[in-house]
Design a protein around this motif. Structure first.
Motif, short mmCIF file in Angstrom:
data_model
loop_
_atom_site.label_atom_id
_atom_site.label_comp_id
_atom_site.label_asym_id
_atom_site.label_seq_id
_atom_site.Cartn_x
_atom_site.Cartn_y
_atom_site.Cartn_z
N LEU A 1 84.76 96.50 8.67
CA LEU A 1 85.62 95.47 8.12
C LEU A 1 87.00 95.45 8.78
N GLU A 2 87.54 96.64 9.05
CA GLU A 2 88.87 96.70 9.66
C GLU A 2 88.89 96.06 11.04
N ASN A 3 87.86 96.36 11.84
CA ASN A 3 87.80 95.78 13.18
C ASN A 3 87.65 94.27 13.13
N ALA A 4 86.86 93.79 12.15
CA ALA A 4 86.67 92.35 12.01
C ALA A 4 87.99 91.66 11.68
N ILE A 5 88.77 92.28 10.80
CA ILE A 5 90.07 91.70 10.44
C ILE A 5 91.01 91.68 11.64
N LYS A 6 91.05 92.77 12.40
CA LYS A 6 91.89 92.82 13.59
C LYS A 6 91.47 91.75 14.60
N GLN A 7 90.17 91.56 14.73
CA GLN A 7 89.66 90.56 15.68
C GLN A 7 90.07 89.15 15.25
N ILE A 8 89.99 88.89 13.96
CA ILE A 8 90.38 87.58 13.45
C ILE A 8 91.88 87.34 13.62
N ILE B 272 92.21 80.15 10.07
CA ILE B 272 92.65 79.81 11.43
C ILE B 272 92.58 78.30 11.64
N GLN B 273 91.48 77.70 11.20
CA GLN B 273 91.30 76.25 11.37
C GLN B 273 92.37 75.48 10.59
N ALA B 274 92.79 76.04 9.45
CA ALA B 274 93.81 75.39 8.63
C ALA B 274 95.21 75.58 9.20
N GLY B 275 95.34 76.41 10.25
CA GLY B 275 96.64 76.61 10.88
C GLY B 275 97.55 77.55 10.14
N GLU B 276 96.99 78.46 9.34
CA GLU B 276 97.82 79.39 8.58
C GLU B 276 98.46 80.44 9.49
N ASN B 277 99.58 80.98 9.04
CA ASN B 277 100.29 82.00 9.78
C ASN B 277 99.43 83.27 9.90
N PRO B 278 99.37 83.89 11.10
CA PRO B 278 98.56 85.10 11.27
C PRO B 278 98.89 86.21 10.27
N ARG B 279 100.18 86.32 9.92
CA ARG B 279 100.57 87.35 8.94
C ARG B 279 99.99 87.05 7.58
N VAL B 280 99.98 85.78 7.20
CA VAL B 280 99.39 85.38 5.92
C VAL B 280 97.88 85.64 5.92
N ILE B 281 97.25 85.31 7.04
CA ILE B 281 95.80 85.54 7.17
C ILE B 281 95.49 87.02 7.03
N GLU B 282 96.30 87.86 7.67
CA GLU B 282 96.08 89.30 7.61
C GLU B 282 96.15 89.81 6.18
N GLU B 283 97.17 89.39 5.46
CA GLU B 283 97.32 89.84 4.08
C GLU B 283 96.18 89.32 3.20
N LYS B 284 95.74 88.11 3.47
CA LYS B 284 94.64 87.54 2.70
C LYS B 284 93.35 88.34 2.92
N LEU B 285 93.07 88.68 4.16
CA LEU B 285 91.83 89.38 4.49
C LEU B 285 91.87 90.84 4.03
#
Length: 264
Positions: free
Chosen positions: A77-84, A231-244
């Motif tokens: 899971l951690e690697n998948a999040i980093k990849q995203i 990503i498709q919605a254009g969200e900030n990478p930091r927000v995506i990271e916290e969400k995941l």
């Protein structure tokens, strides 16, 4: 190789043998726990019932998947999040079309499929629907395999009792020689032992391990779906990271935070 499964199976066998020989320390006594008709009734009968409950392909595929219980899950899971997060940074800097080139380096076909759908400009709801449908179908396939092992776990003790009843009937039909009653009773009880071993030493643990692996894979792909849609919605990478990271246990999140701080 999943050491937990391997150690568990070996430890179970060792403890059973120890329980048999502990009083005498005579390993030849193990021969008294071997009986071909009992094995045939319990093992063959239980497998026959499982076969009756499934199609031939489902039965064969289910038994073949025992190897998966001894393989280490590749759901990292951690690697998948980093990849995203890396993909989100690419999309933010260079646009969604730049993800097509990045997708060529991704090995996971599920994630690659999602990225290509996004690059093609597919509607977000359609992307979500396609990926969730594939996830549901994968879960359904896995459940069929798990069901086979769950059925075997149920049928093993049942056929063990059937074997015991057969043995008791044969014993009671001929009680003219009291000296053979004890050994005949022992043989009758062996089928119950075999049935319990099938259920508690093999079938149930394998079914449970397959369930664990399935849950991990579902979580992995759920993270991918959530991340790619973000990503498709254009969200900030930091927000995506916290969400995941909300998919992870708190201790794992802290470990990722420390690793990121160390790399900065």
């Amino acid at each position: 190789m999943d050491l937990a499964s391997l150690i568990g199976v070996i430890a179970g066998a060792v403890l059973c043998i120890f329980g048999i020989v502990v009083d005498t320390m005579d390993f030849s006594i193990i021969g008294g726990f071997m009986n071909a008709p009992s094995v045939l009734i319990t093992l063959g009968g239980s497998l026959a019932s499982v076969l009756t409950s499934n199609t031939l392909n489902e039965f064969i595929n289910g038994l073949k998947c025992i190897t998966l219980a001894f393989k280490t899950s590749n759901a990292n899971l951690e690697n998948a999040i980093k990849q995203i997060i890396d993909l989100s940074n690419v999309a933010r800097k260079e646009g969604l079309l730049a993800l097509e080139e990045a997708a060529q380096e991704i090995e996971d076909p599920f994630m690659k499929k999602g990225i290509l759908l996004i690059v093609d400009g597919t509607d977000p709801e359609l992307v979500k629907g396609i990926m969730e449908t594939e996830l549901d179908c994968m879960d359904s396939r896995h459940e069929k395999v798990i069901k086979v092992w769950g059925q075997w776990a149920s049928m093993g003790p049942a056929w063990g009792m059937i074997g015991t009843l057969i043995g008791l009937v044969n014993m009671l039909n001929d009680m003219s020689d009291p000296s053979v009653i004890g050994p005949a009773m022992a043989v009758a009880l062996l089928t119950t032992l075999y049935g319990s071993l099938i259920a508690n030493w093999i079938a149930t643990p394998v079914a449970d391990k397959l369930k664990v692996n399935n849950e991990q894979e579902i979580m992995l792909k759920s993270i991918m779906i959530e991340g790619l849609l973000s990503i498709q919605a254009g969200e900030n990478p930091r927000v995506i990271e916290e969400k995941l990271k909300s998919f992870l246990a708190p201790s794992v999140r802290e470990g990722m935070n420390e690793e990121n701080e160390g790399g900065e």
